[in-house]
Design a protein around this motif. Structure first.
Motif, PDB file in Angstrom:
ATOM      1  N   THR A  69       0.953  -1.202   0.026  1.00 61.79           N
ATOM      2  CA  THR A  69       0.021   0.125   0.046  1.00 61.79           C
ATOM      3  C   THR A  69       0.806   1.137  -0.027  1.00 61.79           C
ATOM      4  O   THR A  69       1.851   1.403   1.018  1.00 61.79           O
ATOM      5  N   ASN A  96      -3.920   8.019  -8.385  1.00 57.19           N
ATOM      6  CA  ASN A  96      -4.638   6.780  -7.834  1.00 57.19           C
ATOM      7  C   ASN A  96      -5.796   6.479  -8.607  1.00 57.19           C
ATOM      8  O   ASN A  96      -5.825   5.293  -8.934  1.00 57.19           O
ATOM      9  N   ARG A 138      -6.156   2.759 -10.813  1.00 53.61           N
ATOM     10  CA  ARG A 138      -7.240   2.004 -10.608  1.00 53.61           C
ATOM     11  C   ARG A 138      -8.139   1.629 -11.758  1.00 53.61           C
ATOM     12  O   ARG A 138      -8.458   0.487 -11.901  1.00 53.61           O
ATOM     13  N   PRO A 154      -8.308   0.577  -3.985  1.00 48.15           N
ATOM     14  CA  PRO A 154      -8.370   1.675  -3.020  1.00 48.15           C
ATOM     15  C   PRO A 154      -7.288   1.410  -1.826  1.00 48.15           C
ATOM     16  O   PRO A 154      -7.501  -0.076  -1.349  1.00 48.15           O
ATOM     17  N   GLY A 155      -6.540   2.030  -1.174  1.00 52.04           N
ATOM     18  CA  GLY A 155      -5.668   1.910   0.018  1.00 52.04           C
ATOM     19  C   GLY A 155      -6.346   0.778   0.819  1.00 52.04           C
ATOM     20  O   GLY A 155      -7.538   1.366   1.775  1.00 52.04           O
ATOM     21  N   TYR A 156      -5.873  -0.415   1.304  1.00 50.64           N
ATOM     22  CA  TYR A 156      -6.265  -1.069   2.398  1.00 50.64           C
ATOM     23  C   TYR A 156      -5.770  -0.617   3.636  1.00 50.64           C
ATOM     24  O   TYR A 156      -4.737  -0.141   3.900  1.00 50.64           O
ATOM     25  N   ASN A 195      -6.469   5.779   3.935  1.00 49.84           N
ATOM     26  CA  ASN A 195      -7.321   6.719   3.157  1.00 49.84           C
ATOM     27  C   ASN A 195      -7.551   6.284   1.600  1.00 49.84           C
ATOM     28  O   ASN A 195      -6.231   6.495   1.119  1.00 49.84           O
ATOM     29  N   LYS A 196      -8.467   6.101   1.264  1.00 45.49           N
ATOM     30  CA  LYS A 196      -8.741   5.611  -0.247  1.00 45.49           C
ATOM     31  C   LYS A 196      -8.381   6.601  -1.191  1.00 45.49           C
ATOM     32  O   LYS A 196      -8.147   6.216  -2.454  1.00 45.49           O
ATOM     33  N   THR A 197      -8.228   7.810  -0.893  1.00 43.42           N
ATOM     34  CA  THR A 197      -8.154   8.878  -1.809  1.00 43.42           C
ATOM     35  C   THR A 197      -6.722   9.064  -2.133  1.00 43.42           C
ATOM     36  O   THR A 197      -6.012   9.125  -3.292  1.00 43.42           O
ATOM     37  N   TRP A 247      -4.230   6.553  -0.968  1.00 42.53           N
ATOM     38  CA  TRP A 247      -3.468   5.408  -1.125  1.00 42.53           C
ATOM     39  C   TRP A 247      -4.098   4.409  -1.843  1.00 42.53           C
ATOM     40  O   TRP A 247      -5.094   4.400  -1.881  1.00 42.53           O
ATOM     41  N   ASN A 248      -3.097   3.418  -2.508  1.00 34.14           N
ATOM     42  CA  ASN A 248      -3.674   2.417  -3.325  1.00 34.14           C
ATOM     43  C   ASN A 248      -2.838   1.212  -2.813  1.00 34.14           C
ATOM     44  O   ASN A 248      -1.838   1.333  -2.288  1.00 34.14           O
ATOM     45  N   SER A 249      -3.471  -0.028  -2.945  1.00 34.38           N
ATOM     46  CA  SER A 249      -3.034  -1.196  -2.600  1.00 34.38           C
ATOM     47  C   SER A 249      -2.685  -1.953  -3.889  1.00 34.38           C
ATOM     48  O   SER A 249      -3.624  -1.847  -4.792  1.00 34.38           O
TER      49      SER A 249
END
Length: 126
Positions: A57, A65, A69, A78-80, A83-85, A87-89
């Motif tokens: 992540t 981001n 995606r 989206p980040g596990y 903050n999904k805005t 961070w990416n996983s």
């Protein structure tokens, strides 16, 4: 990708992250994850063991981001636990993502955190 290859990738990314100036990459017991740290600030976290669901992540700019995606919907999520805005996983077992691409994502995440450091903190690193 086989588990041995995912293990190799985890080891490579962990070693790569540790080469960045001032960065520490270590296993964080309380979170049970490999933690990418720059002067106490997180710039990444990664699954410590190879599995089909192993992820890294990382931080990036929100528009980047979103676009990542959209381009790789099966392997960039989206980040596990983040903050999904911002961070990416990334699924480490995907052959769509190269080691070089993931290393560049680590560098970008590091740079975003580095930019927020104070002048004094930046001087400590250099």
């Amino acid at each position: 990708m086989k588990l041995a290859a995912i293990t190799q990738r985890i080891n490579y990314l962990q070693a790569f992250g540790a080469t960045l100036p001032g960065a520490k990459v270590y296993y964080r017991n309380d979170w049970q994850t490999i933690y990418f740290d720059l002067l106490g600030k997180q710039f990444g976290m990664m699954s410590p063991q190879a599995s089909t669901s192993a992820i890294i992540t990382l931080k990036n700019l929100p528009p980047v981001n979103e676009s990542l995606r959209e381009e790789y919907p099966e392997v960039i999520l989206p980040g596990y636990y983040a903050n999904k805005t911002h961070w990416n996983s990334f699924l480490l077992g995907s052959e769509l993502l190269t080691d070089e691409m993931l290393a560049q994502m680590i560098t970008t995440s590091y740079q975003l955190v580095y930019q927020k450091l104070t002048k004094k903190q930046k001087a400590m690193i250099q």
